[in-house]
Design a protein around this motif. Sequence first.
Motif, PDB file in Angstrom:
ATOM      1  N   LEU A 170       0.857  -1.177   0.000  1.00 19.68           N
ATOM      2  CA  LEU A 170       0.000   0.000   0.000  1.00 19.68           C
ATOM      3  C   LEU A 170       0.897   1.231   0.000  1.00 19.68           C
ATOM      4  O   LEU A 170       1.753   1.377   0.871  1.00 19.68           O
ATOM      5  N   VAL A 172       0.763   5.292   0.302  1.00 17.22           N
ATOM      6  CA  VAL A 172      -0.138   6.337   0.780  1.00 17.22           C
ATOM      7  C   VAL A 172       0.361   7.693   0.284  1.00 17.22           C
ATOM      8  O   VAL A 172       1.457   8.125   0.649  1.00 17.22           O
ATOM      9  N   TYR A 193      -1.637  -1.065  -4.033  1.00 17.67           N
ATOM     10  CA  TYR A 193      -2.761  -0.192  -3.697  1.00 17.67           C
ATOM     11  C   TYR A 193      -2.211   1.222  -3.526  1.00 17.67           C
ATOM     12  O   TYR A 193      -1.121   1.413  -2.979  1.00 17.67           O
ATOM     13  N   SER A 195      -3.382   4.927  -1.954  1.00 16.31           N
ATOM     14  CA  SER A 195      -4.341   5.730  -1.196  1.00 16.31           C
ATOM     15  C   SER A 195      -4.220   7.176  -1.649  1.00 16.31           C
ATOM     16  O   SER A 195      -3.165   7.799  -1.495  1.00 16.31           O
ATOM     17  N   VAL A 259      -7.619   3.559  -3.646  1.00 19.45           N
ATOM     18  CA  VAL A 259      -8.498   3.671  -2.481  1.00 19.45           C
ATOM     19  C   VAL A 259      -8.475   5.131  -2.030  1.00 19.45           C
ATOM     20  O   VAL A 259      -7.629   5.916  -2.455  1.00 19.45           O
ATOM     21  N   ARG A 261      -8.543   8.309   0.986  1.00 20.01           N
ATOM     22  CA  ARG A 261      -7.567   8.728   1.992  1.00 20.01           C
ATOM     23  C   ARG A 261      -7.533   7.742   3.161  1.00 20.01           C
ATOM     24  O   ARG A 261      -8.574   7.314   3.656  1.00 20.01           O
ATOM     25  N   THR A 262      -6.337   7.393   3.598  1.00 18.43           N
ATOM     26  CA  THR A 262      -6.176   6.490   4.729  1.00 18.43           C
ATOM     27  C   THR A 262      -6.523   7.240   6.016  1.00 18.43           C
ATOM     28  O   THR A 262      -5.893   8.248   6.345  1.00 18.43           O
ATOM     29  N   PHE A 272     -10.765   3.714   4.922  1.00 18.18           N
ATOM     30  CA  PHE A 272     -10.493   4.813   4.006  1.00 18.18           C
ATOM     31  C   PHE A 272     -11.679   5.760   3.924  1.00 18.18           C
ATOM     32  O   PHE A 272     -12.835   5.338   4.039  1.00 18.18           O
ATOM     33  N   LEU A 276     -13.056   9.577  -3.192  1.00 20.02           N
ATOM     34  CA  LEU A 276     -12.027   9.197  -4.156  1.00 20.02           C
ATOM     35  C   LEU A 276     -12.370   9.697  -5.555  1.00 20.02           C
ATOM     36  O   LEU A 276     -11.516  10.277  -6.246  1.00 20.02           O
ATOM     37  N   ARG A 326     -13.899   0.816   1.147  1.00 10.72           N
ATOM     38  CA  ARG A 326     -13.883   1.701   2.312  1.00 10.72           C
ATOM     39  C   ARG A 326     -13.066   1.111   3.457  1.00 10.72           C
ATOM     40  O   ARG A 326     -12.766   1.800   4.426  1.00 10.72           O
TER      41      ARG A 326
END
Length: 423
Positions: A170, A172, A193, A195, A259, A261-262, A272, A276, A326
């Motif tokens: 992931l 971010v 992934y 974010s 995805v 925002r974390t 999340f 998006l 989510r």
Amino acid sequence: MGAEKIDTVVVGGGQAGIAMSEHLGKRGIGHVVLERARIAERWRSERWDSLVANGPAWHDRFPGMEFKGIAPDAFAPKESVAEYFADYAKMIDAPIRTGVEVTRVTALVGRPGFLVETADGEIEAQHVVAATGAFQKPVIPNVVPPDAPVTQIHSSTYRNPDQLPQGAVLVVGPGSSGAQIAAELMRAGRKTYLSAGKHDRPPRRYRGRDFCWWLGVLGKWDMVAPAPGTEHVTIAVSGAHGGETIDFRRMAAEGLVLVGRTERYEDGTLHFGGGLAEAIRHGDANYLSVLDAADAYVLRNGLALPEDPEARQFPPDPDCVSAPLRSLDLAEAGITSIIWATGYARDYGWLQVDAFDAAGAPAHQRGVSTEAGVYFLGLAWQSRRGSSFIWGVWQDAKFIADAIETQRGYASHHADAQARAGA
């Protein structure tokens, strides 16, 4: 042994410090540049292996020297950028001392100037230029506990996909670092992934010209202040693979999972935020605004530049945007690593003078601080949009050198007047 005395101390031997040295040297102002590691150290050891400059070689440089062995429209690898600054420092005979860390700067009492404390001794200076830039300390948000069963690193310590444990990753942050790292991981065969929150994404090229050229002729680099609410909007741009427009829809079609925002972590699951699709639309609007302005410029000036209708064609939203996740159980998704491309915080703990506002940010006008004799260089939006870029910091350094020269003139007049009064 007493403290060494010199007119100006420049702290930081990256692009800002070297630019400052050039302009001080041209004015005959005695100075020294102190760098705690090597020249342009962040380009050498705090960037990933495949990084290249985000602007073409004809643009991202100082006026006095071109890149060696790199075509004007190519993008310089990070090692070439670091060597460029080392060569430039040698060309201008910059008085740089490497391996010297500045530990504290304080104002002298009862007389003008500052005491600069270093690992190699003390220096008394009339002027101090903080040329370390605005963001020195990597920031990892306090979201996932350090003891969670996942490797967490900041983008500044990411080097290449082989550095990470096997498994999905992931990333971010949708800015230039996050987008480029996510693309590299995905192309290396990693399930990736990304974010993403609100971001801008200019076109890499349009109608045969790089976006750096477009921003120049459109006057965008010379904007003197960001629009309200846009001061911290991240920008996704890339010079990788010869330069390419960041297109998150295309990346999703290649396998990237987007995805939102974390926001929080609970019992092995990341949650999340929404929005998006709106973040993607914001990026589109920024992209199209550059195209619209470029078309208007071509029409007004009668330029013979080819039309580019395909640039306005977007693929449909991928499923990960139209029906975004989510939450994500890290173990079930096979995510073993998180790379936080979440930027940096300022760190001026060593500069103990009255040059900061209540929030701890530099208090200045175009780099001239509220503490007489202290200057900042390399800040985002220091004087205009281009201030944090290589060529922009060179221009800002010129302004600061002029300010220092002016203050030296006033000090000289005072000394002469005192001498005449005592004659």
